[in-house]
Write an enzyme that holds these catalytic residues in place. Sequence first.
Site, PDB file in Angstrom:
ATOM      1  N   ASP A   1       0.783  -1.413  -0.047  1.00 47.62           N
ATOM      2  CA  ASP A   1       0.019  -0.045  -0.048  1.00 47.62           C
ATOM      3  C   ASP A   1       0.833   1.402   0.119  1.00 47.62           C
ATOM      4  OD1 ASP A   1      -2.025  -2.004   0.251  1.00 47.62           O
ATOM      5  OD2 ASP A   1      -2.897  -1.353   2.134  1.00 47.62           O
TER       6      ASP A   1
ATOM      7  N   HIS B   1     -10.648   0.627  -2.577  1.00 47.79           N
ATOM      8  CA  HIS B   1     -12.175   0.731  -2.194  1.00 47.79           C
ATOM      9  C   HIS B   1     -13.223   1.552  -3.255  1.00 47.79           C
ATOM     10  CE1 HIS B   1     -10.567  -0.575   1.908  1.00 47.79           C
ATOM     11  NE2 HIS B   1      -9.810   0.778   1.987  1.00 47.79           N
TER      12      HIS B   1
ATOM     13  N   HIS C   1     -10.752   6.984   1.539  1.00 49.40           N
ATOM     14  CA  HIS C   1      -9.376   6.893   0.942  1.00 49.40           C
ATOM     15  C   HIS C   1      -9.271   5.707  -0.106  1.00 49.40           C
ATOM     16  CE1 HIS C   1      -9.529   3.687   3.825  1.00 49.40           C
ATOM     17  NE2 HIS C   1      -8.727   3.037   3.444  1.00 49.40           N
TER      18      HIS C   1
ATOM     19  N   LYS D   1      -6.957  -4.841  -2.954  1.00 51.06           N
ATOM     20  CA  LYS D   1      -7.922  -5.653  -1.861  1.00 51.06           C
ATOM     21  C   LYS D   1      -8.775  -4.568  -1.312  1.00 51.06           C
ATOM     22  CE  LYS D   1      -4.163  -4.309   1.283  1.00 51.06           C
ATOM     23  NZ  LYS D   1      -5.021  -3.212   2.055  1.00 51.06           N
TER      24      LYS D   1
ATOM     25  N   CYS E   1      -2.035  -2.694   7.848  1.00 53.96           N
ATOM     26  CA  CYS E   1      -1.940  -3.519   6.604  1.00 53.96           C
ATOM     27  C   CYS E   1      -0.597  -4.334   6.716  1.00 53.96           C
ATOM     28  CB  CYS E   1      -2.136  -2.834   5.304  1.00 53.96           C
ATOM     29  SG  CYS E   1      -3.794  -2.152   5.222  1.00 53.96           S
TER      30      CYS E   1
HETATM   31  C1  VGL Z   1      -4.679   0.839   5.564  1.00 52.07           C
HETATM   32  C2  VGL Z   1      -6.342   1.721   6.997  1.00 52.07           C
HETATM   33  C3  VGL Z   1      -7.354   1.343   5.954  1.00 52.07           C
HETATM   34  C4  VGL Z   1      -3.242   0.300   5.670  1.00 52.07           C
HETATM   35  C5  VGL Z   1      -5.532   0.480   4.627  1.00 52.07           C
HETATM   36  O1  VGL Z   1      -2.873   0.427   4.201  1.00 52.07           O
HETATM   37  O2  VGL Z   1      -2.597   0.211   6.527  1.00 52.07           O
HETATM   38  N1  VGL Z   1      -5.029   1.137   6.759  1.00 52.07           N
HETATM   39  N2  VGL Z   1      -6.910   1.048   4.855  1.00 52.07           N
HETATM   40 ZN    ZN Z   2      -8.151   1.123   3.303  1.00 54.83          ZN
END
Ligand code: VGL
Ligand code: ZN
Length: 207
Positions: free
Chosen positions: A13, A53, A86, A111, A156
């Site tokens: 991410d 998302h 986000h 994801k 994550c």
């Molecule tokens: C994440 C919160 C919501 C991450 C992703 O990548 O850590 N944290 N979505």
């Molecule tokens: Zn997220």
Amino acid sequence: MIDNSTDCLVVIDVQNDFCSGGALEVPAGDEVVPVINGISTAFEHRVLTQDWHPAGHLSFASAHPGKAPFETVELEYGTQVLWPDHCIQGTDGASFHTDLEVTGAELIVRKGFRPRIDSYSAFYENDQSSATGLSGYLKNRGFSRLYLAGLATDYCVAWSALDARREGFEVVLIEDACRAIDLDGSLEAAMGPMDAAGVVRIRTGDL
Ligand code: VGL
Ligand code: ZN
């Protein structure tokens, strides 16, 4: 230390919304970009994940009238932290950081696309049963040891590390190639279970 016949770097991410000025900014999140670029050439095999998302996702505070970001709600699968909107599919915020070296990546796993289930882990969604397919892919490719880097250490990255151990992979967390959100002690809370699960912690200098 790296054996390119069994090892794969999994970069979690590193997207604009988790970097400075992003919707869910991880403190100093951008700092992982040069660190990851610097180690990525040492790995022949690299996989990236992308939080992805649909608009109106159930993990967004905006989907719960009266709730603010970082509060929690109970969903069918348990307690869920509510996030600012986000990484909405197709937006700039969901794109990889422009300086992240992505060309050599062999797979990009997305994801969190199921509208009602959040997904921290690169392997399973937060219901702990809906698979992303990554475990099967990595096993099919013959990888047995995963090096993890990216954002955020306490969400994550940690959830991915724990699922990877459950799936039978050796897991090495490259600590200086990760940054944390650290919400109410979440970083410390994530480290204990990772240590207990046998996640090995190193720094890039150890590679
Ligand atoms: C994440 C919160 C919501 C991450 C992703 O990548 O850590 N944290 N979505
Ligand atoms: Zn997220």
